[in-house]
Every structure is written in C-alpha cells, then in structure tokens.
Design an enzyme around this catalytic site. Sequence first.
Site, PDB file in Angstrom:
ATOM      1  N   HIS A   1      -4.198 -11.129  -7.379  1.00 45.93           N
ATOM      2  CA  HIS A   1      -3.383 -10.243  -6.533  1.00 45.93           C
ATOM      3  C   HIS A   1      -2.250 -10.964  -5.827  1.00 45.93           C
ATOM      4  CE1 HIS A   1      -5.560  -6.423  -6.696  1.00 45.93           C
ATOM      5  NE2 HIS A   1      -6.674  -7.108  -6.689  1.00 45.93           N
TER       6      HIS A   1
ATOM      7  N   LYS B   1       2.635  -2.136   6.476  1.00 48.49           N
ATOM      8  CA  LYS B   1       1.919  -3.096   5.632  1.00 48.49           C
ATOM      9  C   LYS B   1       1.595  -4.325   6.475  1.00 48.49           C
ATOM     10  CE  LYS B   1       5.312  -2.848   2.738  1.00 48.49           C
ATOM     11  NZ  LYS B   1       4.903  -2.735   1.343  1.00 48.49           N
ATOM     12  N   ARG B   2       0.782  -5.179   5.933  1.00 45.24           N
ATOM     13  CA  ARG B   2       0.445  -6.434   6.612  1.00 45.24           C
ATOM     14  C   ARG B   2       1.728  -7.169   6.994  1.00 45.24           C
ATOM     15  NH1 ARG B   2      -0.742 -11.352   3.834  1.00 45.24           N
ATOM     16  NH2 ARG B   2      -0.691 -10.125   1.909  1.00 45.24           N
TER      17      ARG B   2
ATOM     18  N   LYS C   1       7.026 -10.065   3.102  1.00 44.48           N
ATOM     19  CA  LYS C   1       7.212  -8.605   3.114  1.00 44.48           C
ATOM     20  C   LYS C   1       8.464  -8.202   3.891  1.00 44.48           C
ATOM     21  CE  LYS C   1       2.266  -7.764   2.502  1.00 44.48           C
ATOM     22  NZ  LYS C   1       2.261  -7.018   1.231  1.00 44.48           N
TER      23      LYS C   1
ATOM     24  N   THR D   1       0.644  -0.902  -3.270  1.00 43.65           N
ATOM     25  CA  THR D   1       0.169   0.460  -3.511  1.00 43.65           C
ATOM     26  C   THR D   1       0.778   1.424  -2.489  1.00 43.65           C
ATOM     27  OG1 THR D   1      -1.830  -0.013  -2.207  1.00 43.65           O
ATOM     28  CG2 THR D   1      -2.001  -0.179  -4.613  1.00 43.65           C
TER      29      THR D   1
ATOM     30  N   LYS E   1       2.080   5.463  -2.790  1.00 39.12           N
ATOM     31  CA  LYS E   1       1.667   6.553  -1.897  1.00 39.12           C
ATOM     32  C   LYS E   1       2.876   7.267  -1.307  1.00 39.12           C
ATOM     33  CE  LYS E   1      -2.323   3.703  -0.821  1.00 39.12           C
ATOM     34  NZ  LYS E   1      -2.803   2.650   0.080  1.00 39.12           N
TER      35      LYS E   1
END
Length: 822
Positions: free
Chosen positions: A378, A559-560, A565, A667, A671
């Site tokens: 991952h 998100k984290r 990110k 993911t 969504k």
Amino acid sequence: MTQRSGGPVVPADTVESVPVGSEPQQLAAPTPQVVRAWLLHHLQFTVGADPQRASTLDWRLALSHTIRDRALAPWLEAQRRTREESRKRVHYLSMEFLIGRLLEDTTMNLGLRDVVVEALDGLGLPFTDLADDEPDAALGNGGLGRLAACYLESMSTLGLPAYGYGLRYEHGLFKQGFEDGRQIETPEDWLVVDNPWNFTRPETAHPVALHGHVEEVDGRPVWRPRFHVLAAAHDTPIVGFGGRWANTLRLWAAHNTAALFDLDRFNAGDFVAAAEPEALARSLGRVLYPNDETHRGKELRLAQEYFLTSASVQDILARHLDEGGDLRSLPDRVAIQMNDTHPAIAGPELIRLLVDTHGFDPDPAVDLTTRVLGYTNHTLLPEALERWPLDLMRKVLPRHLQIIERLDTRDIELRGPRPEGAGLIRDGHVHMGDLAFLSSHRVNGVSALHTELVTKDLFPVLDSRTPGRVVNVTNGITPRRWLALANQPLAALVTETIGSGWETDLERLRGLEDHVDDPGFREAFGRTKRQAKVRLADWLQDAHGISTPLDALYDVQIKRIHEYKRQLLNILWTIARWQRIRRDPDAGWVPRVKVFGGKAAPSYTVAKGIIRLANDVAARINDDPVTRDLLQVVFPPNYNVSMAERLIPATDLSEQISTAGMEASGTGNMKFALNGALTIGTLDGANVEIREQVGADNFFLFGLTADEVAHHRTVPDHGRTAIQASQTLQDVLQEIAEGTFSPGDQHRHGQLLDLLWNSDWFLVCSDFEDYDAAQTRVDEAYGDPDEWQRRAILNVARMGMFSSDRAIRQYMDLVWDAESAL
C-alpha cells in the site's frame, strides 16, 4: 455518546399496545409490530431498562441487539455451509478495520431499514438519533482500515467465505482535539459501554510467545520463550447486502489471566517483576500504532504486530485441522492476505508452526507457506514499509530471525547471486516489505501506476527474480456504505432513474448518462447536493458551533495529515485566495468553504505543524469581516468514518493533490466522485484511473508527473527557484513569516517555511502555480451551474469500475483462487 439520562419519552399507551416482556417471535415476518416486540423485549431483558425512563443509549443498545439477532441466521448458516462443503476461506490480516458504525449499515444490508424506521416512528423514536448515538469503532486511522472494512463487506455480499483478523484496541489511535490550534491527543473511549455487536469467544484463545532464546534439541531448534500472552477472540458478524451471507471480523484481545501473574514473586516483594507479563499483555491492545520513536516503542510495535499475526495463523491452522484437513492440503482450503507490511511476519510464523509444531521439513514448509500467502503493498514510502533492527528481532522473535536468515539464504540457492544491497537482511535491519514479497505467491499493487512503481522502483530485484508474481488490483469502495447509506437522497434518485440493482452491480450507473442532458434530472440531482449541504451545515452548527453558508462551493480535503498528501499546498493557496479577496472584494468571487479533516501521528512534528497552521489560518480568515462571507476554513476535530459520511455527500470539489508517485491508490477520491464531487488532483494513485473513467474534461488536472517529480528532486534548490518565480507564493510565505496567522509568535511556523525554502521534498512550491491555475478553472466551471451539474453527474455515472465488489472478484481470480458460495 448519550448517557442513561434525559432520553426520549415514549408514550405509555404506545408501549402498552405491544406485548412488552413477552418472548419475541424470532422467525416472524419483520413487520413494524414484530420489530417493536423484539425491540421492547431487548430493552427490558437485555438492557434492563424501563421504556418510560429509557435513555437514547438504552434504546440504541436494544435496537442493536434486535438487529444483531437477525444477522445470526445468515452468519451461522455461512459458517455451517463453509464447513460442510469444505470451501476455501480467505483470511484477511490487517492492523486496521475502520468499520464505522454498524447499526445503520447492518440494518440496511438486512433489508430492514424501512420497517425499522416505521417501527420506531410508532414509538416516537427517530432512527437517525439512535444510529448517531453509536460510537465509531476505534480500529483504524485512514484508508488502509477503511479499505479493509469495504473488502470484508464485499466478501460477504459476494458470498466468499472469509475471516477478517485484527486487534481489539482499547483506545484506537487517539481522540483528536484542538487547543490553541494544536492537535491534542486523548484516548478513544469507544468501549466504555459494552459493544452490542461483539461475541466474546472464551473457548478460542491461543498462547503467543515472545522473547527468550533458541536451543538445539536432538538436532532441531527449540524456542524457549520468556513470555506467553493469551490472545482471546472477539467476533463481529459482517453482513453482506441482501442478508444472504455474513462473514466474521475476529479481533484479538490480550487477556490478563492468572498464568500471567507471578504470585511467588509478588509475595516475595518483587511487585514490578511479578506484574511484568500482565503489563505486557495489557500494552499490546492499548493503542493502534504505538509511537516507535524510542527503542521501547519499536519493541512494543513489533510485539503487537506479531501478536496479531501469530494468533491469527494459529487460529487458521487449528480450524483447518478441526475440520479434518491435512496440512499438506492447506493451499486448497486456505488463503491468507497480508494487508500491507504490518503482518509480514506471517510467513516466518507459518513456517515455524509447520516445522516446530507439526514436524514438517523446512523446504516443504516454505513451499506451502508461499502458496498460501498473498501480500498487498500500500505504500512507496520507505518509513511505511517497516524495517526492524537485527538486535530487536533477535530479542523479541529469536526463532523467526533464524527462519528469515534461512529464507534469505534459500533465495540465493534457488535463484543465484543477488546484486549488492539486495536481500531480506541488509544495513543491520530486517526489511519487512521484502520479507512479505518473498513469502507470497502473489504481490499486488493497488492502482495501475502504483503497481508499475512497485516493480520499477520498490522491488525491482525481487520482481526480476520472480517474474509474474506482481499483479495489479486497483482499490475499490462499497457502494452500499458510501452511496446507499451515506447519501440516501442521491441513492433514491439513482434508483428512481435507473432502477435498483446498482448496489451490487455498480456499472449500472452508466445508465445515468442517458439523463445527463435532462434539465429535470439535473435539477433533482442539484437538490440532493443541497440536502447534503443542509445536513452537514446542521451538524457543524450543532456539534461544533460552526455556521457555514449553503450557497458556497464546498472544497474538501479529508485524509491522514502527511507531507506527501500536501494539505500544506491547499493551505498556502487558501491564504493566496484570502489575499486576493481582500485586495478586491467585489470581483465576483465564488464563495468557498474550505474543509480539512484528518489526524497527524503523535510523533510527526511536521504534520502537527501543518494542522496548527491550518487552524491558525482558519482563525484569522473566519474572523475577517471583509472576506468571511466569501471564504471560510473549517477543520472539525477527530475525523472518522461517521464524519466522512456527512462531509463526502456535501462536497463539490474533492482535493486529491498528493505528490505524484507517492499515493498508492486512495479510496477517498473514489467516494467523492461517486457522490458527485469533481476532483482537483495530480496524476497519482487511482486518480489516473478515475480521470480515465470520468473523462479529462470532468477532472481538474495539475502538477508534475511521477517522472517529473523524480527529475525535480535532482535539481538543487528547486523549491527556492519555484518560490522566486511566483510572486503570489512569495506573498503567501511572507504573510506567514510576518506572524499574520500567529500574533505574538512570529516564528511559530518557521519549520514549515524552512522546509519550503530549503528542501521541499514533496514539491509543494513547484506545483503551486499549476495548482493555482487549476483552481481558477474550478471557479470558472462552478460559475456555470448547469455545466457543473452535468460534469458531476458524469462522475457518478462512470464510477462503476471502483466498486470493492470488482476488486474482490479480481483477488478471487488473480490471488486467492477462491469461489463464491452463492
């Protein structure tokens, strides 16, 4: 969570019309009258509450037990059929299972939602109040755990016999709060009230050994552990859509037993030593991802991962033998999937059990193990792949280190010499990603780009030595949770427009394309988005005292918190927009609500600095009378699944802006698009495939490619060069440096500024101007509501590929060689 006071008052005449206290008819058709009978029975005899004085908590527990009863039939039938038909099971090992709330999800999957709502209405009890009272299970942090939960639900929907194996954390990761903009961590309290979905299995427990040394006895190695911790099973049924099949989520708890307490030492006055094994057992299940900055933290984390893995592998072998299986037939009946590197010790553990406990010779044991195991990678981040110092592995798992050394040697014997710097053991560490790869017959990436990078950049030597082992299975999400449940107005519109069946065949959403040019359908679609915004705005006001406008563009990044990110890029652009609005507030700006959500790891200083900057920017911008009607920044604390279910349906713009080549898949991006949000994003992870599916015109692309990122990192001072080329970015950084967002503490954000000027490994500055231009295109598109609705509808219609059902079918074919029982 509601306490046992101040609950809803149920009229006495309503209760008296139902046979309270009588045994409910378990097999009766679930009419509202029957459901009320079940509910009132559980309220009295399971919860022990009087209907006239019951709290919301009491009613929620009674309803949960009522629904759980209906889940038992498919659950027990699935176990019986799997045993009697000798079906192959999949065993999914994961440190995280972000299952969210189960009450509403299970009710929907059993097909009982409408009748339950009607039954509760007859008692004056809103179903949403009871569903919202349920705490999120504190069993994960981010996408890894949410993916595992989606996959378990899809396995049940598809009728694939499966177990999910995880840990029953007492406190999860942590409960996030903010104090003066800083992240504050406190323990999660999700188990303060007994979990009604849990079935404790005291008869199912396995001893897990730790520490000690290895001796040779009669020519064979014998591990003499120092500690034994008991892993006790806690089961939760996971019901598939339609209620035809249910699988098991088995969570391990480290139990305190008499055997773990040394009474002789205690009586001798050595109180600390007497309690040491007990303290170790308690610590294993306390929190998710204990801080591994210290040696003791590393030791606890390795022990925790082994605890999960050993208990699970022992359980798998015990079940196989109990059902009459021969261990030589293990690959015919058992598939074990390692969800990332955390359970990578599964290979050595299975070999150890086969050799040390069941008398296999080493080479046949290795062959069996490889045929059973699969590994999902991952991440491309080196720190997330995990590597353990040799001295730590020797201390905690001495027998496993011997097996790893033998696997390393065996690889050379079978495949010849390796290039320098390759191998399971190098630089004084055991590399767990390499171990998982070599122990598995299949290794998969989770998006097309990611799988390419796994072979090219992450495991090039192993891939060349085992050709064909790496396959791609792009991630997916369950449309039941993430559309049917989370966005009921949109789900109802979809069903009204194209009929039912899309819930289990998401490709049917393509039928929406036939209606994209229908003004009436576009108007109805817009109403569903408005309803979602109203729901979100009401929650923000009620839960956090935050008022948000409904006519704004909702721009969301949840998100984290991590540098790759690039929440920081989003924040810098938000400051730039604020500056522009202040300079010309009458320039016809599209109002925006910028929403952030996510947690930073407790030891991740930079990520916590990004959170504080976001909150500091929010405080300044939201208090500015010139701009606050045109720009607002919201950062609700303690992001979790339930918050996502509110945020995602209301979102207009989905921020998927990671540095290209660093996000394995994602993911959240799926969504958002499934719920009618347009994406602004880089060519990273599954963004690539989403853009291919929805169409380039319906995706706001920006940024360097993965290859360009790699090149830029070789250029000295690339960050400084990008800053000097952008007056907008210079102005933003100057505003931060002058303390505009940190009055009285001008140097508060100095670390972030230093990183941007002098390192910028994640290419925030190099991508800033292109991101800014893409955001301008967002404004232009949103200024044409009819065209925006059209693009949003096409995003929904073209998301069929991203169902977790599709992903599980691919795993069944490419990795597990398993079949549905339905």
